[in-house]
Design a protein around this motif. Structure first.
Motif, PDB file in Angstrom:
ATOM      1  N   LYS A 113      15.713  22.191  37.223  1.00  0.00           N
ATOM      2  CA  LYS A 113      14.536  22.875  37.773  1.00  0.00           C
ATOM      3  C   LYS A 113      13.303  21.967  37.688  1.00  0.00           C
ATOM      4  CE  LYS A 113      16.609  26.977  38.250  1.00  0.00           C
ATOM      5  NZ  LYS A 113      16.405  28.098  37.323  1.00  0.00           N
ATOM      6  N   PRO A 114      12.274  22.261  38.512  1.00  0.00           N
ATOM      7  CA  PRO A 114      11.066  21.423  38.438  1.00  0.00           C
ATOM      8  C   PRO A 114      10.290  21.614  37.138  1.00  0.00           C
ATOM      9  CG  PRO A 114      10.796  23.176  40.074  1.00  0.00           C
ATOM     10  CD  PRO A 114      12.191  23.280  39.567  1.00  0.00           C
ATOM     11  N   PHE A 115       9.646  20.542  36.703  1.00  0.00           N
ATOM     12  CA  PHE A 115       8.746  20.591  35.547  1.00  0.00           C
ATOM     13  C   PHE A 115       7.635  19.569  35.792  1.00  0.00           C
ATOM     14  CE2 PHE A 115      12.115  17.548  34.528  1.00  0.00           C
ATOM     15  CZ  PHE A 115      11.403  16.420  34.092  1.00  0.00           C
ATOM     16  N   GLY A 116       6.564  19.670  35.030  1.00  0.00           N
ATOM     17  CA  GLY A 116       5.440  18.755  35.221  1.00  0.00           C
ATOM     18  C   GLY A 116       5.228  17.851  34.025  1.00  0.00           C
ATOM     19  N   VAL A 117       4.269  16.937  34.166  1.00  0.00           N
ATOM     20  CA  VAL A 117       3.877  16.064  33.061  1.00  0.00           C
ATOM     21  C   VAL A 117       2.363  16.135  32.915  1.00  0.00           C
ATOM     22  CG1 VAL A 117       3.749  13.670  32.223  1.00  0.00           C
ATOM     23  CG2 VAL A 117       5.838  14.482  33.354  1.00  0.00           C
ATOM     24  N   ASN A 118       1.896  16.318  31.672  1.00  0.00           N
ATOM     25  CA  ASN A 118       0.458  16.362  31.392  1.00  0.00           C
ATOM     26  C   ASN A 118       0.020  14.995  30.870  1.00  0.00           C
ATOM     27  OD1 ASN A 118      -1.811  16.613  29.347  1.00  0.00           O
ATOM     28  ND2 ASN A 118      -1.889  18.673  30.163  1.00  0.00           N
ATOM     29  N   LEU A 119      -0.950  14.387  31.556  1.00  0.00           N
ATOM     30  CA  LEU A 119      -1.473  13.079  31.146  1.00  0.00           C
ATOM     31  C   LEU A 119      -2.928  13.226  30.703  1.00  0.00           C
ATOM     32  CD1 LEU A 119      -0.155  10.837  34.099  1.00  0.00           C
ATOM     33  CD2 LEU A 119       0.941  11.249  31.880  1.00  0.00           C
ATOM     34  N   ILE A 120      -3.316  12.499  29.664  1.00  0.00           N
ATOM     35  CA  ILE A 120      -4.698  12.515  29.161  1.00  0.00           C
ATOM     36  C   ILE A 120      -5.500  11.457  29.921  1.00  0.00           C
ATOM     37  CG2 ILE A 120      -6.153  12.275  27.098  1.00  0.00           C
ATOM     38  CD1 ILE A 120      -4.210  14.539  26.736  1.00  0.00           C
ATOM     39  N   THR A 121      -6.629  11.872  30.500  1.00  0.00           N
ATOM     40  CA  THR A 121      -7.397  10.952  31.369  1.00  0.00           C
ATOM     41  C   THR A 121      -7.902   9.715  30.626  1.00  0.00           C
ATOM     42  OG1 THR A 121      -9.357  12.299  30.947  1.00  0.00           O
ATOM     43  CG2 THR A 121      -8.175  12.716  32.997  1.00  0.00           C
ATOM     44  N   MET A 122      -8.129   9.825  29.298  1.00  0.00           N
ATOM     45  CA  MET A 122      -8.671   8.658  28.583  1.00  0.00           C
ATOM     46  C   MET A 122      -7.582   7.720  28.045  1.00  0.00           C
ATOM     47  SD  MET A 122      -9.963  10.009  24.878  1.00  0.00           S
ATOM     48  CE  MET A 122     -11.031  11.358  25.288  1.00  0.00           C
TER      49      MET A 122
ATOM     50  N   ALA B   6      13.856  24.432  28.523  1.00  0.00           N
ATOM     51  CA  ALA B   6      14.157  25.855  28.298  1.00  0.00           C
ATOM     52  C   ALA B   6      13.246  26.734  29.154  1.00  0.00           C
ATOM     53  CB  ALA B   6      13.993  26.209  26.824  1.00  0.00           C
ATOM     54  N   ILE B   7      11.960  26.359  29.237  1.00  0.00           N
ATOM     55  CA  ILE B   7      11.013  27.162  30.021  1.00  0.00           C
ATOM     56  C   ILE B   7      11.344  27.073  31.508  1.00  0.00           C
ATOM     57  CG2 ILE B   7       8.578  27.236  30.767  1.00  0.00           C
ATOM     58  CD1 ILE B   7       7.923  26.750  27.748  1.00  0.00           C
ATOM     59  N   SER B   8      11.627  25.875  31.987  1.00  0.00           N
ATOM     60  CA  SER B   8      11.988  25.729  33.402  1.00  0.00           C
ATOM     61  C   SER B   8      13.306  26.450  33.707  1.00  0.00           C
ATOM     62  CB  SER B   8      12.063  24.245  33.782  1.00  0.00           C
ATOM     63  OG  SER B   8      10.749  23.687  33.820  1.00  0.00           O
ATOM     64  N   ASN B   9      14.282  26.347  32.811  1.00  0.00           N
ATOM     65  CA  ASN B   9      15.561  27.018  33.022  1.00  0.00           C
ATOM     66  C   ASN B   9      15.416  28.538  33.014  1.00  0.00           C
ATOM     67  OD1 ASN B   9      17.116  24.703  33.350  1.00  0.00           O
ATOM     68  ND2 ASN B   9      17.544  24.503  31.156  1.00  0.00           N
ATOM     69  N   ALA B  10      14.385  29.046  32.316  1.00  0.00           N
ATOM     70  CA  ALA B  10      14.178  30.502  32.240  1.00  0.00           C
ATOM     71  C   ALA B  10      13.303  31.008  33.387  1.00  0.00           C
ATOM     72  CB  ALA B  10      13.550  30.873  30.898  1.00  0.00           C
TER      73      ALA B  10
ATOM     74  N   THR C 106       4.197  30.698  42.461  1.00  0.00           N
ATOM     75  CA  THR C 106       5.602  30.279  42.368  1.00  0.00           C
ATOM     76  C   THR C 106       5.938  29.293  43.489  1.00  0.00           C
ATOM     77  OG1 THR C 106       6.247  32.302  43.541  1.00  0.00           O
ATOM     78  CG2 THR C 106       6.464  32.329  41.162  1.00  0.00           C
ATOM     79  N   GLU C 107       5.359  29.505  44.663  1.00  0.00           N
ATOM     80  CA  GLU C 107       5.599  28.561  45.767  1.00  0.00           C
ATOM     81  C   GLU C 107       5.008  27.188  45.443  1.00  0.00           C
ATOM     82  OE1 GLU C 107       4.176  30.456  49.344  1.00  0.00           O
ATOM     83  OE2 GLU C 107       5.905  31.832  49.416  1.00  0.00           O
ATOM     84  N   PHE C 108       3.830  27.197  44.822  1.00  0.00           N
ATOM     85  CA  PHE C 108       3.192  25.929  44.469  1.00  0.00           C
ATOM     86  C   PHE C 108       3.998  25.183  43.402  1.00  0.00           C
ATOM     87  CE2 PHE C 108       0.372  23.594  41.547  1.00  0.00           C
ATOM     88  CZ  PHE C 108      -0.080  22.600  42.427  1.00  0.00           C
ATOM     89  N   LEU C 109       4.474  25.925  42.397  1.00  0.00           N
ATOM     90  CA  LEU C 109       5.194  25.282  41.290  1.00  0.00           C
ATOM     91  C   LEU C 109       6.671  25.050  41.609  1.00  0.00           C
ATOM     92  CD1 LEU C 109       3.702  27.384  38.330  1.00  0.00           C
ATOM     93  CD2 LEU C 109       3.123  25.003  38.901  1.00  0.00           C
ATOM     94  N   GLY C 110       7.213  25.863  42.531  1.00  0.00           N
ATOM     95  CA  GLY C 110       8.635  25.738  42.856  1.00  0.00           C
ATOM     96  C   GLY C 110       9.542  26.410  41.837  1.00  0.00           C
ATOM     97  N   CYS C 111       9.030  27.490  41.203  1.00  0.00           N
ATOM     98  CA  CYS C 111       9.854  28.197  40.208  1.00  0.00           C
ATOM     99  C   CYS C 111       9.793  29.705  40.456  1.00  0.00           C
ATOM    100  CB  CYS C 111       9.370  27.851  38.798  1.00  0.00           C
ATOM    101  SG  CYS C 111       7.640  28.256  38.535  1.00  0.00           S
ATOM    102  N   ASP C 112      10.450  30.493  39.587  1.00  0.00           N
ATOM    103  CA  ASP C 112      10.562  31.943  39.820  1.00  0.00           C
ATOM    104  C   ASP C 112       9.374  32.751  39.312  1.00  0.00           C
ATOM    105  OD1 ASP C 112      13.047  31.353  40.825  1.00  0.00           O
ATOM    106  OD2 ASP C 112      14.088  31.764  38.927  1.00  0.00           O
TER     107      ASP C 112
ATOM    108  N   MET D 243      -7.213  39.566  39.944  1.00  0.00           N
ATOM    109  CA  MET D 243      -8.524  38.972  40.221  1.00  0.00           C
ATOM    110  C   MET D 243      -8.425  37.758  41.144  1.00  0.00           C
ATOM    111  SD  MET D 243     -10.268  39.113  36.428  1.00  0.00           S
ATOM    112  CE  MET D 243     -11.760  38.219  36.877  1.00  0.00           C
ATOM    113  N   GLY D 244      -7.190  37.367  41.485  1.00  0.00           N
ATOM    114  CA  GLY D 244      -7.038  36.250  42.417  1.00  0.00           C
ATOM    115  C   GLY D 244      -6.356  35.019  41.856  1.00  0.00           C
ATOM    116  N   ALA D 245      -6.023  35.044  40.551  1.00  0.00           N
ATOM    117  CA  ALA D 245      -5.297  33.901  39.983  1.00  0.00           C
ATOM    118  C   ALA D 245      -3.912  33.817  40.624  1.00  0.00           C
ATOM    119  CB  ALA D 245      -5.162  34.060  38.472  1.00  0.00           C
ATOM    120  N   SER D 246      -3.375  32.597  40.709  1.00  0.00           N
ATOM    121  CA  SER D 246      -2.025  32.411  41.261  1.00  0.00           C
ATOM    122  C   SER D 246      -0.970  32.447  40.166  1.00  0.00           C
ATOM    123  CB  SER D 246      -1.939  31.061  41.986  1.00  0.00           C
ATOM    124  OG  SER D 246      -2.743  31.082  43.134  1.00  0.00           O
ATOM    125  N   GLY D 247      -1.423  32.357  38.919  1.00  0.00           N
ATOM    126  CA  GLY D 247      -0.505  32.365  37.789  1.00  0.00           C
ATOM    127  C   GLY D 247      -1.286  32.143  36.511  1.00  0.00           C
ATOM    128  N   VAL D 248      -0.553  31.966  35.411  1.00  0.00           N
ATOM    129  CA  VAL D 248      -1.207  31.743  34.118  1.00  0.00           C
ATOM    130  C   VAL D 248      -0.578  30.539  33.428  1.00  0.00           C
ATOM    131  CG1 VAL D 248      -1.882  34.146  33.730  1.00  0.00           C
ATOM    132  CG2 VAL D 248       0.384  33.364  32.965  1.00  0.00           C
TER     133      VAL D 248
END
Length: 331
Positions: free
Chosen positions: A70-79, A37-41, A12-18, A192-197
């Motif tokens: 709220k913060p959100f990200g953008v997914n870019l395709i490398t090709m 909607a996802i960021s607002n929730a 949550t600290e990395f993403l800046g959300c709850d 197991m050590g994941a920071s999130g899903v």
């Protein structure tokens, strides 16, 4: 502070959300409505740029910002042929997180993203790649197993998590994806050590998702074994397999691969162009299903957790349910 939020704190600290639940970037589905909607929730929405032009991405980010603070990200395709222009658009809007998907980042792209001040998240389908990304300064990783929907790698989530988390989770935040449909499984990956899903299929039919009602109904009818991976028919055309619900479109894709393989044989296209043709095919096939509701000929991309998606409900309820299951599993 609950057990669950303690385990999620790094995420949550990395993403800046709850809640450290990222939404997978699903082309045509992960757009302004679902992302906001996802960021607002309390989760972390991610715009799927896919084959968008820089102008389209510009509009999509602006529209999303109008719907959430709220913060959100953008997914870019490398090709993507205009990758660097897309990075510049993200910079213009001061996007906080950029997720790179679909192969190794081209030379200079990580530096270009770093220069905007955004955090870089990459997909690591193997331990060697995870280590390579960490050396090259990536800020977080997503490890996604073959149970996921859309483009997939060859290894199951449970195996990837056991292989990669013990080796790298202390160095960098790692988000686990692929086949996660319930909070108790999320809790075990956090243990197991994941920071999130990262979850996609579970949000595809949310009330706020703009997916056509035919597309949503296909999800509600489907069970895990209906979500099948596409078949590669030509070893020279290394098409990343895609998981989607079985229909006529799945068969049409096999024919499309034959057509592109022939063009490659005749020297009419090079490998990059061949792969782009396949990408454009998917973008079109997915649009037919998601936007137009043609669930016979379109591509209904879905992960194997599709059997757990049984009704349309608001994003906030889906996240609350996942968190409740996660808490129960930990108590």
């Amino acid at each position: 502070m609950s057990n669950l939020s303690t385990l999620m704190q790094r995420g949550t600290e990395f993403l800046g959300c709850d809640t450290a639940i990222m939404c997978g970037a699903m082309s045509w589905v992960s757009e302004r409505h679902l992302v906001s909607a996802i960021s607002n929730a309390g989760g972390f929405g991610v715009i799927a740029c896919g084959a968008m032009t820089p102008e389209l991405l510009d509009n999509e980010i602006a529209a999303t910002k109008a719907m959430t603070q709220k913060p959100f990200g953008v997914n870019l395709i490398t090709m993507h042929p205009q990758l660097f222009d897309l990075i510049a658009i993200c910079d213009k809007h001061k996007v906080s997180h950029i997720v790179l998907a679909g192969g190794l980042p081209p030379k200079g792209s990580l530096e270009a993203i770093k220069a905007t001040g955004a955090k870089v998240v990459c997909f690591a389908p193997a331990l060697t790649l995870a280590k390579k990304f960490i050396r090259s300064g990536v800020d977080a990783l997503v490890i996604e197993g073959m149970e996921a929907g859309g483009h997939i790698g060859p290894v199951a989530t449970s195996v990837l998590a056991q292989e990669i988390l013990p080796e790298v989770a202390d160095q960098i935040p790692v988000f686990v994806a692929g086949g996660i449909g319930r909070g108790d499984l999320m809790a075990s990956y956090l243990r197991m050590g994941a920071s999130g899903v990262q979850m996609g299929t579970i949000f595809a039919c949310a009330t706020e998702s703009i997916a056509h009602e035919n597309f949503k109904k296909a999800f509600f009818r489907a069970n895990a074994r209906d979500a099948v991976a596409s078949v590669q028919i030509d070893p020279r055309l290394p098409v990343i397999p895609v998981r989607a619900l079985k229909n006529k479109g799945t068969e049409e894709f096999t024919a499309k691969q034959r057509e592109v393989a022939n063009l490659l044989d005749e020297g009419k296209v090079d490998m990059m162009e061949a792969q782009l043709q396949i990408e454009h095919y998917w973008a079109g096939a997915l649009r037919r299903a998601v936007v137009d509701g043609d669930v016979e000929n379109g591509s209904i991309m879905a992960g194997q957790s599709v059997g757990m998606v049984t009704k349309e409900q608001p994003v906030a309820d889906i996240i609350a349910q996942i968190m409740k299951e996660g808490e129960a599993a930990l108590s």
